[in-house]
Design a protein around this motif. Structure first.
Motif, PDB file in Angstrom:
ATOM      1  N   MET A 116      43.999  28.273 -12.343  1.00  0.00           N
ATOM      2  CA  MET A 116      42.660  27.971 -11.903  1.00  0.00           C
ATOM      3  C   MET A 116      42.518  28.408 -10.448  1.00  0.00           C
ATOM      4  O   MET A 116      43.352  28.077  -9.610  1.00  0.00           O
ATOM      5  CB  MET A 116      42.408  26.468 -12.074  1.00  0.00           C
ATOM      6  N   THR A 117      41.458  29.138 -10.142  1.00  0.00           N
ATOM      7  CA  THR A 117      41.226  29.611  -8.785  1.00  0.00           C
ATOM      8  C   THR A 117      40.624  28.505  -7.921  1.00  0.00           C
ATOM      9  O   THR A 117      40.136  27.489  -8.430  1.00  0.00           O
ATOM     10  CB  THR A 117      40.260  30.811  -8.782  1.00  0.00           C
ATOM     11  N   ALA A 118      40.591  28.742  -6.610  1.00  0.00           N
ATOM     12  CA  ALA A 118      39.972  27.783  -5.693  1.00  0.00           C
ATOM     13  C   ALA A 118      38.500  27.596  -6.043  1.00  0.00           C
ATOM     14  O   ALA A 118      37.995  26.470  -6.075  1.00  0.00           O
ATOM     15  CB  ALA A 118      40.128  28.257  -4.258  1.00  0.00           C
ATOM     16  N   VAL A 151      44.540  19.712 -11.707  1.00  0.00           N
ATOM     17  CA  VAL A 151      43.421  19.678 -12.643  1.00  0.00           C
ATOM     18  C   VAL A 151      44.003  19.648 -14.043  1.00  0.00           C
ATOM     19  O   VAL A 151      44.805  20.512 -14.404  1.00  0.00           O
ATOM     20  CB  VAL A 151      42.504  20.909 -12.486  1.00  0.00           C
ATOM     21  N   ALA A 152      43.626  18.627 -14.818  1.00  0.00           N
ATOM     22  CA  ALA A 152      44.112  18.499 -16.195  1.00  0.00           C
ATOM     23  C   ALA A 152      43.152  17.643 -16.992  1.00  0.00           C
ATOM     24  O   ALA A 152      42.641  16.639 -16.482  1.00  0.00           O
ATOM     25  CB  ALA A 152      45.515  17.887 -16.228  1.00  0.00           C
ATOM     26  N   SER A 153      42.911  18.027 -18.225  1.00  0.00           N
ATOM     27  CA  SER A 153      42.078  17.244 -19.149  1.00  0.00           C
ATOM     28  C   SER A 153      40.719  16.871 -18.553  1.00  0.00           C
ATOM     29  O   SER A 153      40.248  15.742 -18.705  1.00  0.00           O
ATOM     30  CB  SER A 153      42.817  15.976 -19.587  1.00  0.00           C
ATOM     31  N   ASP A 157      53.332  26.057 -10.674  1.00  0.00           N
ATOM     32  CA  ASP A 157      53.044  25.197 -11.828  1.00  0.00           C
ATOM     33  C   ASP A 157      51.558  24.860 -11.931  1.00  0.00           C
ATOM     34  O   ASP A 157      51.172  23.947 -12.652  1.00  0.00           O
ATOM     35  CB  ASP A 157      53.882  23.923 -11.772  1.00  0.00           C
ATOM     36  N   GLN A 158      50.708  25.583 -11.212  1.00  0.00           N
ATOM     37  CA  GLN A 158      49.251  25.435 -11.217  1.00  0.00           C
ATOM     38  C   GLN A 158      48.735  24.219 -10.451  1.00  0.00           C
ATOM     39  O   GLN A 158      47.542  23.975 -10.419  1.00  0.00           O
ATOM     40  CB  GLN A 158      48.680  25.444 -12.644  1.00  0.00           C
ATOM     41  N   ARG A 159      49.627  23.433  -9.857  1.00  0.00           N
ATOM     42  CA  ARG A 159      49.167  22.380  -8.949  1.00  0.00           C
ATOM     43  C   ARG A 159      48.829  23.042  -7.617  1.00  0.00           C
ATOM     44  O   ARG A 159      49.151  24.199  -7.380  1.00  0.00           O
ATOM     45  CB  ARG A 159      50.278  21.347  -8.712  1.00  0.00           C
TER      46      ARG A 159
END
Length: 145
Positions: A1-3, A120-122, A98-100
């Protein structure tokens, strides 16, 4: 996911749940979130109620509570400013493998350091501030939905 995608998701948040863990115990807050764009920055305001750490269920008296943060896409990183004692605690969040997202370096508010992480999750955006210093160890977790 981008900023830009993270900021877009935050701009849609309508609720916030906050948990503060410190030496005093655990405090909880919940409220309504509202977003607005100003000069290229997303301003995310939360207004609700807060039950301080150490309050027992029988004696807990929620108080009114407000907070605000400012978010900006800064060349692919996320600049996050949180008001702390009338001073912006500002960190640059950098995307991890890890996308965090995590602070490039902590904000120095002597004698304490403030670092942040975002995930960002769910459909949720979770932001965790870690505050550390000689007399203070605390985390502030905010879940925006």
């Amino acid at each position: 996911m981008t900023a830009a995608e993270v900021l877009s998701r935050l701009a849609k948040a309508t609720r916030a749940e906050v948990t503060v863990r410190s030496e005093a115990g655990v405090g909880h807050g919940h409220g309504l979130a509202s977003a607005s764009w100003t000069d290229g920055s997303l301003v995310l305001a939360v207004e609700g109620t807060w039950t301080p750490a150490g309050a027992t269920p029988a004696g807990a008296r929620p108080v009114r509570w407000r907070s605000a943060s400012r978010w900006r896409d800064q060349e692919g990183d996320i600049a996050l400013a949180w008001q702390r004692q009338d001073v912006d605690a500002t960190v640059d969040l950098v995307r991890q493998r890890d996308q965090r997202w995590a602070s490039r370096s902590p904000f120095d508010c002597p004698p304490d350091l403030y670092a942040a992480a975002l995930q960002v999750a769910s459909g949720r955006v979770t932001v965790v501030w870690t505050i550390s210093g000689p007399a203070k160890q605390a985390t502030v977790e905010t879940v925006y939905t």
